[in-house]
Design an enzyme around this catalytic site. Structure first.
Site, short mmCIF file in Angstrom:
data_model
loop_
_atom_site.label_atom_id
_atom_site.label_comp_id
_atom_site.label_asym_id
_atom_site.label_seq_id
_atom_site.Cartn_x
_atom_site.Cartn_y
_atom_site.Cartn_z
N HIS A 1 -9.80 -9.17 -8.93
CA HIS A 1 -8.61 -9.80 -8.36
C HIS A 1 -8.93 -11.05 -7.56
CE1 HIS A 1 -4.28 -8.74 -6.90
NE2 HIS A 1 -4.42 -10.03 -7.13
N TYR B 1 -1.21 -3.99 -5.31
CA TYR B 1 0.26 -4.04 -5.35
C TYR B 1 0.88 -2.72 -4.91
CZ TYR B 1 -0.29 -8.26 -8.29
OH TYR B 1 -0.63 -9.50 -8.79
#
Length: 266
Positions: free
Chosen positions: A97, A39
């Site tokens: 992830h 991110y």
């Protein structure tokens, strides 16, 4: 510790935008903050947490290991870098992830490395994200289901992921629903609008309540204080069995997160 039912997502939020979102969220009572290495906002999330004055003991912070850091010689160092950015000695939950693209690396290797970071005290719990049934089974075989705090996957009224949900529940694995509002598409659905009107609520609250009542954790995001407060209020909305059943009919397999490196979905 279990995963808090309601968290604040930070996907796609950058710079001052994510600082303001996390700050407002913490002011409104959010205590679970979800971020990830990819991110590019861990430092800003850490800044907002530090400046908030909220005691560390009240917070639950999640981050995620990116695919480029799954190799055994990179994973722990990347988590240490995340901790430095977040200004924390330990995160509460660290997730893989995505599975290794094309399964270039075995699940057993990187999940084993992640478990070692827990043993070192870098993370309180470990888990996975975007894992299919096959990947989940490999994870269970590697670290046992009791070690997997959650599988964070896309679930919303238009993508209900039923095969995966059934497998996870059968194996006692908790699920966290990301993109629970389908990028705002829930606002325009007539069924959700009607149910919302019957409850003096919003379609977003109905979508979140529908997920929460099924036992999923949810991590919606917003940059607006009103929406952050509204999302949090969904905890107090109770849908009837008829409401739940009607929303279940909205599934149309509409997957929004499907990058080129994604696994073959169930």
């Amino acid at each position: 510790m279990s995963v808090p039912a309601l968290g604040l997502g930070t996907f796609r939020l950058k710079g001052q935008q994510v600082i303001d979102s996390v700050r407002m969220g913490l002011e409104l009572g959010y205590r679970h903050i979800d971020t990830a290495q990819i991110y590019g906002n861990e430092a800003e999330v850490g800044e907002a947490i530090t400046d908030s004055g909220v005691p560390r003991s009240e917070l639950f912070v999640t981050t995620k290991i990116w695919t480029a850091n799954l190799a055994s010689d990179k994973l722990a160092a990347s988590l240490e870098d995340s901790l430095h950015k977040l200004r924390l000695e330990q995160v509460d939950l660290t997730l893989i992830h995505w599975p290794s693209p094309d399964d270039a690396l075995p699940v057993a290797d990187y999940l084993g490395s992640l478990q070692e970071t827990k043993q070192r005290g870098l993370t309180g719990q470990i888990g996975v994200s975007n894992f299919t049934i096959s990947h989940l089974q490999q994870a269970i075989d590697t670290v046992r289901a009791t070690e997997i705090a959650t599988n964070q996957v896309e679930i919303h009224p238009f993508l209900q992921n039923r095969k995966l949900v059934e497998f996870a529940r059968a194996n006692g694995i908790h699920l966290t629903a990301y993109m629970p509002l389908a990028y705002g598409k829930v606002l325009d659905d007539p069924v959700l609008q009607r149910i919302a009107a019957e409850h003096a609520a919003s379609p977003t609250q109905v979508a979140l309540a529908w997920l929460l009542q099924q036992g999923f954790a949810v991590i919606p995001s917003s940059t607006k204080r009103h929406n952050l407060a509204s999302n949090r209020a969904a905890r107090h909305l109770h849908l009837s069995d008829a409401d739940m059943a009607e929303i279940a009919t909205l599934d149309r397999g509409e997957r929004l997160a499907n990058p080129e490196f994604a696994p073959r979905w169930d």
